[in-house]
Design a protein around this motif. Structure first.
Motif, PDB file in Angstrom:
ATOM      1  N   GLN A 139       0.759  -1.489   0.057  1.00  0.00           N
ATOM      2  CA  GLN A 139       0.170   0.089  -0.043  1.00  0.00           C
ATOM      3  C   GLN A 139       1.085   1.150  -0.150  1.00  0.00           C
ATOM      4  O   GLN A 139       0.516   2.567  -0.168  1.00  0.00           O
ATOM      5  CB  GLN A 139      -0.879  -0.352   0.805  1.00  0.00           C
ATOM      6  CG  GLN A 139      -2.147  -0.948   1.324  1.00  0.00           C
ATOM      7  CD  GLN A 139      -3.010  -1.109   2.269  1.00  0.00           C
ATOM      8  OE1 GLN A 139      -2.075  -1.032   3.248  1.00  0.00           O
ATOM      9  NE2 GLN A 139      -3.848  -1.894   2.676  1.00  0.00           N
ATOM     10  N   ASN A 140       1.453   0.729   0.092  1.00  0.00           N
ATOM     11  CA  ASN A 140       2.985   2.908   0.611  1.00  0.00           C
ATOM     12  C   ASN A 140       3.364   2.262  -0.645  1.00  0.00           C
ATOM     13  O   ASN A 140       3.879   3.684  -0.716  1.00  0.00           O
ATOM     14  CB  ASN A 140       4.240   1.840   1.142  1.00  0.00           C
ATOM     15  CG  ASN A 140       3.581   2.742   2.821  1.00  0.00           C
ATOM     16  OD1 ASN A 140       2.765   3.033   3.076  1.00  0.00           O
ATOM     17  ND2 ASN A 140       4.365   1.606   3.896  1.00  0.00           N
ATOM     18  N   THR A 143      -0.159   5.633  -4.909  1.00  0.00           N
ATOM     19  CA  THR A 143      -0.478   6.381  -4.435  1.00  0.00           C
ATOM     20  C   THR A 143      -2.084   6.713  -4.019  1.00  0.00           C
ATOM     21  O   THR A 143      -3.066   5.913  -4.050  1.00  0.00           O
ATOM     22  CB  THR A 143      -0.601   7.433  -5.441  1.00  0.00           C
ATOM     23  OG1 THR A 143      -1.640   6.411  -6.588  1.00  0.00           O
ATOM     24  CG2 THR A 143       0.479   7.054  -6.301  1.00  0.00           C
ATOM     25  N   THR A 144      -1.918   7.951  -2.763  1.00  0.00           N
ATOM     26  CA  THR A 144      -3.197   7.512  -2.239  1.00  0.00           C
ATOM     27  C   THR A 144      -4.559   7.856  -2.530  1.00  0.00           C
ATOM     28  O   THR A 144      -5.264   7.154  -2.891  1.00  0.00           O
ATOM     29  CB  THR A 144      -3.641   9.274  -1.302  1.00  0.00           C
ATOM     30  OG1 THR A 144      -2.987   9.769  -2.573  1.00  0.00           O
ATOM     31  CG2 THR A 144      -2.298   8.849  -0.447  1.00  0.00           C
ATOM     32  N   ARG A 145      -4.746   8.306  -3.870  1.00  0.00           N
ATOM     33  CA  ARG A 145      -6.124   8.627  -4.588  1.00  0.00           C
ATOM     34  C   ARG A 145      -6.033   7.136  -5.444  1.00  0.00           C
ATOM     35  O   ARG A 145      -7.273   6.805  -5.549  1.00  0.00           O
ATOM     36  CB  ARG A 145      -5.431   9.702  -6.183  1.00  0.00           C
ATOM     37  CG  ARG A 145      -5.809  11.284  -5.301  1.00  0.00           C
ATOM     38  CD  ARG A 145      -5.663  12.005  -6.003  1.00  0.00           C
ATOM     39  NE  ARG A 145      -6.365  13.514  -6.074  1.00  0.00           N
ATOM     40  CZ  ARG A 145      -6.767  14.327  -5.761  1.00  0.00           C
ATOM     41  NH1 ARG A 145      -8.611  13.177  -5.972  1.00  0.00           N
ATOM     42  NH2 ARG A 145      -7.088  15.164  -5.153  1.00  0.00           N
ATOM     43  N   TYR A 148      -7.718   5.259  -3.234  1.00  0.00           N
ATOM     44  CA  TYR A 148      -9.484   5.200  -2.904  1.00  0.00           C
ATOM     45  C   TYR A 148     -10.323   4.862  -4.339  1.00  0.00           C
ATOM     46  O   TYR A 148     -11.287   4.344  -4.229  1.00  0.00           O
ATOM     47  CB  TYR A 148      -9.561   7.209  -2.907  1.00  0.00           C
ATOM     48  CG  TYR A 148     -10.781   7.633  -3.097  1.00  0.00           C
ATOM     49  CD1 TYR A 148     -11.661   7.802  -1.987  1.00  0.00           C
ATOM     50  CD2 TYR A 148     -11.405   8.039  -4.025  1.00  0.00           C
ATOM     51  CE1 TYR A 148     -12.343   7.103  -1.391  1.00  0.00           C
ATOM     52  CE2 TYR A 148     -12.780   8.301  -4.498  1.00  0.00           C
ATOM     53  CZ  TYR A 148     -13.579   8.230  -2.692  1.00  0.00           C
ATOM     54  OH  TYR A 148     -14.958   9.131  -2.584  1.00  0.00           O
ATOM     55  N   PHE A 170      -5.841   3.950   2.755  1.00  0.00           N
ATOM     56  CA  PHE A 170      -6.276   5.553   1.836  1.00  0.00           C
ATOM     57  C   PHE A 170      -6.152   6.066   3.441  1.00  0.00           C
ATOM     58  O   PHE A 170      -5.789   7.020   3.170  1.00  0.00           O
ATOM     59  CB  PHE A 170      -7.435   5.613   1.443  1.00  0.00           C
ATOM     60  CG  PHE A 170      -7.981   7.186   0.861  1.00  0.00           C
ATOM     61  CD1 PHE A 170      -7.297   7.984   0.174  1.00  0.00           C
ATOM     62  CD2 PHE A 170      -9.165   7.795   1.445  1.00  0.00           C
ATOM     63  CE1 PHE A 170      -7.742   9.459  -0.150  1.00  0.00           C
ATOM     64  CE2 PHE A 170      -9.451   8.975   1.179  1.00  0.00           C
ATOM     65  CZ  PHE A 170      -8.683   9.821  -0.138  1.00  0.00           C
ATOM     66  N   LYS A 173      -3.273   6.956   4.992  1.00  0.00           N
ATOM     67  CA  LYS A 173      -2.374   7.602   4.454  1.00  0.00           C
ATOM     68  C   LYS A 173      -2.460   8.987   3.940  1.00  0.00           C
ATOM     69  O   LYS A 173      -1.788  10.208   3.438  1.00  0.00           O
ATOM     70  CB  LYS A 173      -1.656   7.121   3.237  1.00  0.00           C
ATOM     71  CG  LYS A 173      -0.143   7.172   2.364  1.00  0.00           C
ATOM     72  CD  LYS A 173      -0.309   6.169   1.044  1.00  0.00           C
ATOM     73  CE  LYS A 173       0.895   6.216   0.577  1.00  0.00           C
ATOM     74  NZ  LYS A 173       1.530   5.015  -0.466  1.00  0.00           N
ATOM     75  N   TYR A 174      -3.444   9.036   4.137  1.00  0.00           N
ATOM     76  CA  TYR A 174      -4.883  10.569   3.312  1.00  0.00           C
ATOM     77  C   TYR A 174      -4.562  11.678   4.504  1.00  0.00           C
ATOM     78  O   TYR A 174      -5.603  11.125   5.280  1.00  0.00           O
ATOM     79  CB  TYR A 174      -5.292  10.344   2.278  1.00  0.00           C
ATOM     80  CG  TYR A 174      -5.890  10.954   1.023  1.00  0.00           C
ATOM     81  CD1 TYR A 174      -4.860  12.926   0.468  1.00  0.00           C
ATOM     82  CD2 TYR A 174      -7.085  12.687   2.140  1.00  0.00           C
ATOM     83  CE1 TYR A 174      -5.144  12.654  -0.064  1.00  0.00           C
ATOM     84  CE2 TYR A 174      -7.293  13.587   1.379  1.00  0.00           C
ATOM     85  CZ  TYR A 174      -6.420  14.082   0.277  1.00  0.00           C
ATOM     86  OH  TYR A 174      -7.025  15.103  -0.924  1.00  0.00           O
ATOM     87  N   LYS A 175      -3.599  12.478   5.089  1.00  0.00           N
ATOM     88  CA  LYS A 175      -4.088  12.825   5.707  1.00  0.00           C
ATOM     89  C   LYS A 175      -4.983  14.024   6.044  1.00  0.00           C
ATOM     90  O   LYS A 175      -5.371  14.922   7.230  1.00  0.00           O
ATOM     91  CB  LYS A 175      -2.356  13.675   6.734  1.00  0.00           C
ATOM     92  CG  LYS A 175      -1.712  12.538   6.604  1.00  0.00           C
ATOM     93  CD  LYS A 175      -1.609  11.305   8.288  1.00  0.00           C
ATOM     94  CE  LYS A 175      -0.309  10.277   7.765  1.00  0.00           C
ATOM     95  NZ  LYS A 175      -1.637   8.785   9.135  1.00  0.00           N
ATOM     96  N   TYR A 182     -11.452  12.300   1.277  1.00  0.00           N
ATOM     97  CA  TYR A 182     -11.399  11.788   2.589  1.00  0.00           C
ATOM     98  C   TYR A 182     -12.967  11.223   3.637  1.00  0.00           C
ATOM     99  O   TYR A 182     -13.557  10.758   3.945  1.00  0.00           O
ATOM    100  CB  TYR A 182     -10.082  12.911   4.083  1.00  0.00           C
ATOM    101  CG  TYR A 182     -10.606  11.975   5.061  1.00  0.00           C
ATOM    102  CD1 TYR A 182      -9.000  11.308   5.401  1.00  0.00           C
ATOM    103  CD2 TYR A 182     -11.237  11.820   5.918  1.00  0.00           C
ATOM    104  CE1 TYR A 182      -8.284  10.120   6.322  1.00  0.00           C
ATOM    105  CE2 TYR A 182     -10.647  11.326   7.900  1.00  0.00           C
ATOM    106  CZ  TYR A 182      -9.651  10.340   7.302  1.00  0.00           C
ATOM    107  OH  TYR A 182      -9.115   9.833   8.820  1.00  0.00           O
TER     108      TYR A 182
END
Length: 268
Positions: A139-140, A143-145, A148, A170, A173-175, A182
């Motif tokens: 997962q790292n 990318t965040t998108r 998602y 997601f 990772k997506y802060k 989010y």
């Protein structure tokens, strides 16, 4: 007369023998003096060649040295034996303890079964941790998108367990929690818990959405679903409270009508 002659002969023999012994004694003394005299040092080899006791004395010296060496070896062997015996006693005690423990375990089959089960459970936990670690690493790299999009795809395909897993990835990772992406992830995850009938987790996540995004247009939907989760776990009090709140605060929302319908069912 014959006895007297015999006695004389015996004394004569003894006298001759004594003279020989005296000669030998003085010969030895003379040899010792001769060897030790500096002026005669060069003649030692010649004298030794003619001294009948030279070889015997040398042999005695050699034998004495050998005896001393043997004594030293004997002392070393004795020490090694003592050390080996001590080690043997320690090993014997350890073996005795192990045998006692083995007998105890033999008499406690339930304990053995419990230990085997505990080992198996620990092994399973380790495998789960390793699998989660692999998922986290993969997962790292994403990318965040992309996470998602993958979560949303699983949600649309009705694979809700996978969708929850990727929505969680997601959100870790997506802060930026203020972003709509989010909030949508949180709402979809809450809905997924509701669909798979994990009502406790649905309540927690819907409530989090309501508290974190009070101005969202999806608040009526979240209140309705949280109320239904309470009703499904048998908590009519909290379920009715949320449905009444929805009807009161959002009377013109799409969720108003189903809220009234479910509220009437609780009265029957």
């Amino acid at each position: 007369m014959v006895a007297l002659n015999n006695e004389k002969n015996r004394f004569g023999h003894e006298e001759i023998l004594l003279k020989k012994i005296i000669c030998i004694f003085f010969s030895v003394i003379a040899s010792i003096v001769f060897w030790s005299h500096p002026a005669l040092a060069k003649e030692n080899n010649i004298i030794n060649a003619y001294n009948p006791f030279t070889d015997s004395l040398q042999q005695i010296s050699v034998n004495t040295q050998k005896i001393n060496n043997l004594k030293t070896k004997a002392a070393e062997l004795k020490l090694l034996y003592q050390q080996a015996f001590k080690k043997y006693e320690q090993l014997k005690d350890r073996l005795k303890n192990l045998y006692a423990e083995f007998k105890i375990l033999q008499n406690q089959p339930n304990k053995i079964a419990y230990l085997k089960k505990e080992i198996k459970d620990l092994d399973n936990k380790i495998k789960k941790i390793n699998s989660k670690s692999v998922i986290f690493k993969s997962q790292n790299k994403t990318t965040t998108r992309a996470l998602y999009r993958m979560a949303k795809t699983f949600y649309n395909d009705k694979n809700y367990n996978k969708a929850i897993k990727y929505f969680n990835a997601f959100m870790r990772k997506y802060k930026n929690k203020t972003n709509k992406l989010y909030s949508h992830a949180l709402l979809y995850k809450s809905e997924s818990y509701y669909i798979i009938k994990s009502y406790d987790k649905g309540i927690v996540n819907f409530n989090k959405f309501i508290l974190d995004y009070p101005k969202s247009k999806f608040i009526p939907e979240a209140i309705l679903k949280e109320g239904l989760c309470f009703l499904d776990i048998g908590d009519k009090s909290d379920g009715r409270y949320l449905l009444e709140k929805l009807i009161k605060d959002y009377p013109k929302s799409v969720e108003d009508r189903p809220a009234r319908m479910y509220l009437n069912k609780t009265k029957q």
